[in-house]
Design an enzyme around this catalytic site. Structure first.
Site, PDB file in Angstrom:
ATOM      1  N   LYS A  52     -12.890 -22.354 101.688  1.00 17.65           N
ATOM      2  CA  LYS A  52     -11.722 -22.400 100.799  1.00 17.65           C
ATOM      3  C   LYS A  52     -10.453 -22.636 101.602  1.00 17.65           C
ATOM      4  O   LYS A  52      -9.538 -23.326 101.152  1.00 17.65           O
ATOM      5  CB  LYS A  52     -11.621 -21.116  99.975  1.00 17.65           C
ATOM      6  CG  LYS A  52     -12.575 -21.100  98.810  1.00 17.65           C
ATOM      7  CD  LYS A  52     -12.770 -19.733  98.199  1.00 17.65           C
ATOM      8  CE  LYS A  52     -14.036 -19.736  97.342  1.00 17.65           C
ATOM      9  NZ  LYS A  52     -14.597 -18.424  97.108  1.00 17.65           N
ATOM     10  N   GLN A  96     -13.041 -12.502  96.434  1.00 19.14           N
ATOM     11  CA  GLN A  96     -14.412 -12.991  96.600  1.00 19.14           C
ATOM     12  C   GLN A  96     -15.421 -11.932  96.142  1.00 19.14           C
ATOM     13  O   GLN A  96     -15.329 -10.763  96.521  1.00 19.14           O
ATOM     14  CB  GLN A  96     -14.653 -13.361  98.078  1.00 19.14           C
ATOM     15  CG  GLN A  96     -16.000 -13.972  98.373  1.00 19.14           C
ATOM     16  CD  GLN A  96     -16.194 -15.365  97.742  1.00 19.14           C
ATOM     17  OE1 GLN A  96     -15.259 -16.136  97.605  1.00 19.14           O
ATOM     18  NE2 GLN A  96     -17.412 -15.661  97.359  1.00 19.14           N
ATOM     19  N   ASP A 119      -9.885 -18.027  89.305  1.00 15.37           N
ATOM     20  CA  ASP A 119     -11.323 -17.977  89.013  1.00 15.37           C
ATOM     21  C   ASP A 119     -11.588 -18.023  87.509  1.00 15.37           C
ATOM     22  O   ASP A 119     -12.733 -18.246  87.090  1.00 15.37           O
ATOM     23  CB  ASP A 119     -11.912 -16.649  89.533  1.00 15.37           C
ATOM     24  CG  ASP A 119     -12.547 -16.763  90.901  1.00 15.37           C
ATOM     25  OD1 ASP A 119     -13.163 -17.798  91.186  1.00 15.37           O
ATOM     26  OD2 ASP A 119     -12.436 -15.789  91.678  1.00 15.37           O
TER      27      ASP A 119
HETATM   28  N1  GUN Z   1     -18.820 -15.333  94.496  1.00 11.36           N
HETATM   29  C1  GUN Z   1     -19.703 -16.301  94.146  1.00 11.36           C
HETATM   30  N2  GUN Z   1     -19.105 -17.240  93.390  1.00 11.36           N
HETATM   31  C2  GUN Z   1     -17.820 -16.862  93.253  1.00 11.36           C
HETATM   32  C3  GUN Z   1     -16.694 -17.436  92.585  1.00 11.36           C
HETATM   33  O1  GUN Z   1     -16.762 -18.491  91.945  1.00 11.36           O
HETATM   34  N3  GUN Z   1     -15.535 -16.737  92.683  1.00 11.36           N
HETATM   35  C4  GUN Z   1     -15.444 -15.568  93.367  1.00 11.36           C
HETATM   36  N4  GUN Z   1     -14.269 -14.937  93.388  1.00 11.36           N
HETATM   37  N5  GUN Z   1     -16.456 -15.014  93.998  1.00 11.36           N
HETATM   38  C5  GUN Z   1     -17.645 -15.664  93.934  1.00 11.36           C
END
Ligand code: GUN
Length: 278
Positions: A52, A96, A119
């Site tokens: 990211k 996350q 998200d």
């Molecule tokens: N963990 C696995 N996929 C995701 C996601 O799309 N967003 C977040 N914040 N954590 C994750």
């Protein structure tokens, strides 16, 4: 022989468009910022978070990384979220998942300012998705829709079968397909005669989390197969939910793992960060 839907190429297109918009904001002295919070040492999460950061650099965003220790309390994490909610240089906040067991994920996700919730996990944004007046699009499902669109695959009127009912993928995926005129079936671990259901799919989306779960007998010849899974097989190799070697020859189009849905999820996150900044 199926058409291979290349997520890396499509994601690069999306990020290029984001970059162009971000450059305009930078020229006005308004560089957008994304805060990514990682709690603990989950190795997969560390890889996602570092990816990211690379995406942020590529799109021109400022990225703020917060790596907190495994033993962080819920109160400490809530305090950080509150601080980021009030920080004007932070347009988007991503915590996350998964979080360590002492922290309630729902409590944290509900504490994020819905206007910074890139998200789209906050109930307010989930409600917007349900209604179809989108503010933030759910990253993985929107990535799948973008892949279908850019590959010229029509959704309206098609029978779409989603395997998996998670809040992150299965449920919002079903909503987006429905919104686009698909006839949607959601299958899950309690579904009876699963193969019978999946064989009716014109578009089959697998979001199960089990390597090789979707076998050739579960797929209608000519179906479009979208593999959301990211698993490690017995040899430790990255693979999806679909038995690719045996399904690819009968599908009309298929996404590989790696290089399929994964890069799209990240690209939509960048687009959501731009939306948050605007
Ligand atoms: N963990 C696995 N996929 C995701 C996601 O799309 N967003 C977040 N914040 N954590 C994750």
């Amino acid at each position: 022989m199926a058409k291979i839907i290349d997520g890396k190429v499509i994601a690069a297109n999306v990020k290029k468009q984001v970059r162009e918009e971000v450059e305009k904001l930078i020229a006005e002295g308004k560089q957008p910022g994304l805060a990514v919070v990682l709690v603990g040492n989950n190795p997969a999460s560390r890889v996602y978070v570092s990816n990211k950061e690379k995406d942020c650099a590529e799109c021109g965003f400022k990225s703020y990384e917060y790596a907190l220790p495994e033993e962080t309390t819920e109160a400490q994490l809530l305090e950080l979220v509150d601080q980021l909610n009030h920080d004007d240089s932070v347009n988007g906040i991503l915590v996350q998942l998964p979080l360590p067991k002492q922290i309630c994920e729902q409590t944290i996700l509900h504490a994020i300012d819905p206007k910074k919730d890139v998200d789209a996990f906050h109930p307010e944004n989930v409600g917007h998705i349900m209604i179809g007046d989108f503010r933030f699009l759910p990253c993985t499902p929107a990535g799948v829709i973008e892949m279908l669109d850019q590959s010229g695959i029509e959704i309206s009127g098609k029978h779409c079968v989603v395997i998996g009912r998670s809040n992150i993928v299965g449920k919002p995926m079903a909503m987006l397909l429905l919104h686009r005129g698909g006839t949607v079936t959601v299958c899950h671990s309690k579904t009876k005669n699963l193969a019978e259901e999946t064989r009716r799919a014109d578009i089959l989306v697998a979001a199960v989390g089990k390597a090789g779960f979707v076998t050739a007998d579960m797929v209608k010849p000519g179906a479009v197969v979208i593999d959301v899974g990211i698993n490690r097989n017995a040899e430790g190799k990255l693979c999806g939910d679909v038995d690719y070697a045996n399904v690819e020859p009968i599908a009309s189009a298929i996404t590989p793992v790696p290089g399929g849905v994964g890069p799209m999820t990240r690209a939509i996150l960048m687009r959501n960060t731009l939306t948050a900044a605007k």
